[in-house]
Design a protein around this motif. Structure first.
Motif, PDB file in Angstrom:
ATOM      1  N   HIS A 216     -20.836   4.064 -66.724  1.00 31.90           N
ATOM      2  CA  HIS A 216     -20.061   2.930 -66.230  1.00 31.90           C
ATOM      3  C   HIS A 216     -20.522   2.574 -64.813  1.00 31.90           C
ATOM      4  O   HIS A 216     -21.337   1.668 -64.657  1.00 31.90           O
ATOM      5  CB  HIS A 216     -18.577   3.300 -66.331  1.00 31.90           C
TER       6      HIS A 216
ATOM      7  N   GLU B 263      -9.219  -2.665 -63.869  1.00 34.48           N
ATOM      8  CA  GLU B 263      -9.655  -1.614 -62.951  1.00 34.48           C
ATOM      9  C   GLU B 263      -8.900  -1.630 -61.620  1.00 34.48           C
ATOM     10  O   GLU B 263      -9.103  -0.755 -60.776  1.00 34.48           O
ATOM     11  CB  GLU B 263     -11.168  -1.711 -62.742  1.00 34.48           C
TER      12      GLU B 263
ATOM     13  N   HIS C 258     -16.481  -1.169 -56.271  1.00 38.10           N
ATOM     14  CA  HIS C 258     -16.883  -0.628 -57.577  1.00 38.10           C
ATOM     15  C   HIS C 258     -17.936  -1.535 -58.210  1.00 38.10           C
ATOM     16  O   HIS C 258     -17.724  -2.732 -58.353  1.00 38.10           O
ATOM     17  CB  HIS C 258     -15.655  -0.526 -58.494  1.00 38.10           C
TER      18      HIS C 258
ATOM     19  N   HIS D  14     -21.470  -1.657 -61.239  1.00 36.74           N
ATOM     20  CA  HIS D  14     -22.042  -1.065 -62.457  1.00 36.74           C
ATOM     21  C   HIS D  14     -23.545  -0.980 -62.210  1.00 36.74           C
ATOM     22  O   HIS D  14     -24.172  -2.016 -62.011  1.00 36.74           O
ATOM     23  CB  HIS D  14     -21.796  -1.967 -63.667  1.00 36.74           C
TER      24      HIS D  14
HETATM   25 ZN   LIG Z   1     -16.212  -1.220 -64.001  1.00 38.30          ZN
END
Ligand SMILES: [Zn+2]
Length: 210
Positions: A179, A83, A102, A104
């Protein structure tokens, strides 16, 4: 205690954020990745596969924005997350971005599930918290960009690059379906605040009857 996250060295700030996000269920296990610009051309990013509740300042890599080359691993065995491509895309598109977070999260996925299949935007509920994204209107119509989750992360990064090069997003955030969200900011503290605010809004949307 530092007054803001920006008073800490970038890796120390990211460690603090990782522990906080892990405790709140937004970085369970090894999920998610966090980055901060070291200078205009490089950013620190969390190494792949490290438990986010136990991260330390050695669990990082220094990556060049221009080509994604790893210029420092801190620990020799540190591997970049796939990522990383998404972080690099956002730093390239938005020179003002100093941090990119980022995670989840369950609520973000549930809220995104309410958008029609193939929808490219998720309308955000016009609640007070939207002011945290510098939206100062009565009943604002603000959309969060939505992207499909595919196994090949390079393709997601490519989708982001193509779409944002054409249309700048209304908020400094995006959501990959099933996600999780990615939020960036002009400072570490701004990115952190906005991640929290987006989570609040998506939690509200996930729980609301419509
Ligand atoms: Zn991720």
């Amino acid at each position: 205690m530092a007054q803001t996250l920006d008073d800490l060295p970038p890796r120390a700030a990211l460690v603090e954020i990782a522990r906080d996000f892990h405790a709140r269920g937004w970085m369970s296990g090894t999920a998610g990745n966090l980055s901060a610009r070291e200078d205009d051309n490089h950013f620190w990013i969390t190494a792949s596969g490290r438990p986010k509740g136990r991260l330390d300042e050695l669990d990082f890599l220094l990556v060049r924005v221009q080509d994604g080359e790893v210029v420092e691993r801190v620990r020799p065995e540190n591997k970049p997350s796939a990522e990383t491509a998404i972080h690099r895309t956002l730093y390239t598109l938005f020179p003002n971005a100093r941090a990119c977070l980022h995670g989840h999260s369950v609520d973000a996925c549930l809220a995104a599930d309410r958008a029609k299949q193939g929808a490219k935007l998720l309308r955000l509920a016009p609640i007070e918290m939207l002011k945290g994204f510098d939206v100062w209107q009565q009943n604002p119509k603000v959309d969060l960009p939505l992207f499909e989750n595919v196994l090949d992360v390079a393709r997601i990064a490519d989708d982001i690059r193509k779409r944002f090069a054409k249309t700048a997003p209304a908020v400094t955030a995006l959501m990959v379906r099933s996600h999780g969200p990615t939020v960036w900011g002009a400072s570490l503290q701004e990115a952190y605040n906005r991640f929290e605010i987006l989570e609040f809004i998506l939690r509200y949307q996930a729980r609301s009857r419509r």
